[in-house]
Design a protein around this motif. Sequence first.
Motif, PDB file in Angstrom:
ATOM      1  N   MET A   1       0.558  -1.153   0.105  1.00 44.46           N
ATOM      2  CA  MET A   1       0.016  -0.007   0.022  1.00 44.46           C
ATOM      3  C   MET A   1       0.961   1.397  -0.149  1.00 44.46           C
ATOM      4  O   MET A   1       0.505   2.403  -0.646  1.00 44.46           O
ATOM      5  CB  MET A   1      -0.750   0.088   1.250  1.00 44.46           C
ATOM      6  N   ALA A   2       2.159   1.286   0.770  1.00 44.58           N
ATOM      7  CA  ALA A   2       2.956   2.271   0.728  1.00 44.58           C
ATOM      8  C   ALA A   2       3.592   2.704  -0.577  1.00 44.58           C
ATOM      9  O   ALA A   2       3.926   3.999  -0.776  1.00 44.58           O
ATOM     10  CB  ALA A   2       4.149   2.183   1.755  1.00 44.58           C
ATOM     11  N   GLN A   3       3.560   1.586  -1.325  1.00 45.48           N
ATOM     12  CA  GLN A   3       4.318   1.855  -2.735  1.00 45.48           C
ATOM     13  C   GLN A   3       3.270   2.525  -3.912  1.00 45.48           C
ATOM     14  O   GLN A   3       3.607   3.042  -5.012  1.00 45.48           O
ATOM     15  CB  GLN A   3       4.709   0.644  -3.208  1.00 45.48           C
ATOM     16  N   LEU A   4       1.938   2.552  -3.313  1.00 48.05           N
ATOM     17  CA  LEU A   4       0.932   3.148  -4.351  1.00 48.05           C
ATOM     18  C   LEU A   4       0.677   4.571  -4.030  1.00 48.05           C
ATOM     19  O   LEU A   4       1.065   5.140  -3.199  1.00 48.05           O
ATOM     20  CB  LEU A   4      -0.433   2.643  -4.031  1.00 48.05           C
ATOM     21  N   THR A   5       0.248   5.199  -5.405  1.00 52.51           N
ATOM     22  CA  THR A   5       0.081   6.701  -5.198  1.00 52.51           C
ATOM     23  C   THR A   5      -1.397   6.720  -4.373  1.00 52.51           C
ATOM     24  O   THR A   5      -2.034   5.747  -3.976  1.00 52.51           O
ATOM     25  CB  THR A   5      -0.275   7.075  -6.708  1.00 52.51           C
ATOM     26  N   PRO A   6      -1.551   8.090  -3.909  1.00 56.79           N
ATOM     27  CA  PRO A   6      -2.924   8.162  -2.940  1.00 56.79           C
ATOM     28  C   PRO A   6      -4.006   7.612  -3.855  1.00 56.79           C
ATOM     29  O   PRO A   6      -5.335   7.422  -3.052  1.00 56.79           O
ATOM     30  CB  PRO A   6      -2.767   9.964  -2.764  1.00 56.79           C
ATOM     31  N   GLU A   7      -4.061   8.184  -5.207  1.00 57.54           N
ATOM     32  CA  GLU A   7      -5.386   7.633  -5.722  1.00 57.54           C
ATOM     33  C   GLU A   7      -5.583   6.187  -5.660  1.00 57.54           C
ATOM     34  O   GLU A   7      -6.414   5.589  -5.508  1.00 57.54           O
ATOM     35  CB  GLU A   7      -5.280   8.337  -7.262  1.00 57.54           C
TER      36      GLU A   7
ATOM     37  N   ARG B   1      -4.044   3.932  -3.764  1.00 55.67           N
ATOM     38  CA  ARG B   1      -4.225   3.735  -2.385  1.00 55.67           C
ATOM     39  C   ARG B   1      -5.848   3.831  -2.267  1.00 55.67           C
ATOM     40  O   ARG B   1      -6.503   3.133  -1.328  1.00 55.67           O
ATOM     41  CB  ARG B   1      -3.712   4.339  -1.253  1.00 55.67           C
ATOM     42  N   GLU B   2      -6.655   4.791  -2.515  1.00 55.04           N
ATOM     43  CA  GLU B   2      -7.869   5.076  -2.188  1.00 55.04           C
ATOM     44  C   GLU B   2      -8.903   4.036  -2.895  1.00 55.04           C
ATOM     45  O   GLU B   2      -9.730   3.493  -2.169  1.00 55.04           O
ATOM     46  CB  GLU B   2      -8.285   6.471  -2.763  1.00 55.04           C
ATOM     47  N   GLN B   3      -8.320   3.649  -3.997  1.00 55.35           N
ATOM     48  CA  GLN B   3      -9.224   2.709  -5.125  1.00 55.35           C
ATOM     49  C   GLN B   3      -9.236   1.450  -4.285  1.00 55.35           C
ATOM     50  O   GLN B   3     -10.273   0.671  -4.297  1.00 55.35           O
ATOM     51  CB  GLN B   3      -8.708   2.790  -6.365  1.00 55.35           C
ATOM     52  N   ARG B   4      -7.816   1.137  -3.975  1.00 51.52           N
ATOM     53  CA  ARG B   4      -7.581  -0.113  -3.152  1.00 51.52           C
ATOM     54  C   ARG B   4      -8.576  -0.384  -2.027  1.00 51.52           C
ATOM     55  O   ARG B   4      -8.893  -1.406  -1.888  1.00 51.52           O
ATOM     56  CB  ARG B   4      -5.998  -0.440  -2.832  1.00 51.52           C
ATOM     57  N   MET B   5      -8.628   0.620  -1.093  1.00 47.68           N
ATOM     58  CA  MET B   5      -9.370   0.675  -0.161  1.00 47.68           C
ATOM     59  C   MET B   5     -10.613   0.536  -0.386  1.00 47.68           C
ATOM     60  O   MET B   5     -11.543  -0.167   0.567  1.00 47.68           O
ATOM     61  CB  MET B   5      -9.036   1.795   0.956  1.00 47.68           C
ATOM     62  N   LYS B   6     -11.242   1.087  -1.249  1.00 42.99           N
ATOM     63  CA  LYS B   6     -12.713   1.147  -1.844  1.00 42.99           C
ATOM     64  C   LYS B   6     -13.082  -0.480  -2.377  1.00 42.99           C
ATOM     65  O   LYS B   6     -14.107  -0.844  -1.757  1.00 42.99           O
ATOM     66  CB  LYS B   6     -13.013   2.025  -2.958  1.00 42.99           C
ATOM     67  N   ILE B   7     -12.231  -1.013  -2.672  1.00 45.99           N
ATOM     68  CA  ILE B   7     -12.375  -2.413  -3.251  1.00 45.99           C
ATOM     69  C   ILE B   7     -12.320  -3.219  -1.876  1.00 45.99           C
ATOM     70  O   ILE B   7     -13.337  -4.402  -1.833  1.00 45.99           O
ATOM     71  CB  ILE B   7     -11.545  -2.983  -4.295  1.00 45.99           C
ATOM     72  N   SER B   8     -11.352  -3.135  -1.117  1.00 46.36           N
ATOM     73  CA  SER B   8     -11.138  -3.875   0.166  1.00 46.36           C
ATOM     74  C   SER B   8     -12.327  -3.727   0.913  1.00 46.36           C
ATOM     75  O   SER B   8     -12.895  -4.859   1.494  1.00 46.36           O
ATOM     76  CB  SER B   8      -9.987  -3.428   0.722  1.00 46.36           C
ATOM     77  N   THR B   9     -13.030  -2.671   1.083  1.00 46.01           N
ATOM     78  CA  THR B   9     -13.992  -2.338   1.899  1.00 46.01           C
ATOM     79  C   THR B   9     -15.234  -2.946   1.581  1.00 46.01           C
ATOM     80  O   THR B   9     -16.028  -3.658   2.056  1.00 46.01           O
ATOM     81  CB  THR B   9     -14.341  -0.901   1.984  1.00 46.01           C
ATOM     82  N   ALA B  10     -15.416  -2.797   0.097  1.00 46.32           N
ATOM     83  CA  ALA B  10     -16.677  -3.697  -0.418  1.00 46.32           C
ATOM     84  C   ALA B  10     -16.439  -5.088  -0.478  1.00 46.32           C
ATOM     85  O   ALA B  10     -17.748  -5.614  -0.150  1.00 46.32           O
ATOM     86  CB  ALA B  10     -16.791  -3.324  -2.153  1.00 46.32           C
ATOM     87  N   ILE B  11     -15.448  -5.714  -0.456  1.00 50.30           N
ATOM     88  CA  ILE B  11     -15.395  -7.134  -0.528  1.00 50.30           C
ATOM     89  C   ILE B  11     -15.665  -7.479   1.045  1.00 50.30           C
ATOM     90  O   ILE B  11     -16.273  -8.386   1.180  1.00 50.30           O
ATOM     91  CB  ILE B  11     -13.825  -7.606  -0.723  1.00 50.30           C
TER      92      ILE B  11
END
Length: 253
Positions: free
Chosen positions: A85-91, A93-103
């Motif tokens: 996650m630290a290697q991702l851009t802010p955008e 990371r936000e997209q990854r978190m949205k997907i993780s939260t939805a799952i």
Amino acid sequence: MTDQVVQPTGEVTPGLTQMERFVDTFTAPSKTFTDIKLGHKSWWLPFVIYVVLGFAFYGVVNAKVGMRQVSENQIKLSPKAEDQMAQLTPEQREQRMKISTAITQGIFLGGPIVLLIMGAVISVVLLGTINFGFGGKAKFGSIFTVWMYAMLPSCIKTILGIAVLLAGTAPDSFNIKNFAPTNLGAFLNPIDTNAGLYSLATSLDVITIWSLVLVGIGTAIVAGTKRSSGYIASFGWWALLVIVGAGIAAAFG
């Protein structure tokens, strides 16, 4: 000539009510499983209890912690996931978190379906093990009903989880994979402890062992085998899964 009353064959004799079976699972499990062997395979009561408690737990988790925080906590507990996650851009990371939260939310809401699928798969495995490995004569419906009732102790763990949340657990310390103090892992720091050891400690759960004992008793009764055969079938597969899970956690945790 006198009339003779012919008793129809194959009829199921009157047995325990679902509530009696529920109570006996905790107080006299052999009665519950013997009743199932006699042909009383209705399992809707434990299923309804699981669904109601599951959604109650979801409601409390959502209110006290939030689905996004649940996902963030799981990432924090995995150094590798946190590094990614630290290697991702802010955008990103936000997209990854949205997907993780939805799952995460989807798993909660799809709990009843997941429960039925999991029960069916486990029942098939137990059926093959007890019948082909130990000469049993169980039917799928009987094994599935046994499993449904044998998992009733898990309700205690769910209720404990709700109580812990209502008592004021800090949202950023909530671990959805180990939400109640019923195993050794609950007393270890998941970040400072080796991932494989933590997985093993979490698996040594008093509620899980209780349910496995019930599965062993019930499987042996409906299959007409020795009690030891049922225990080997239930604890044997559990031990294998625990070892594999600890190995995966050690390698990728």
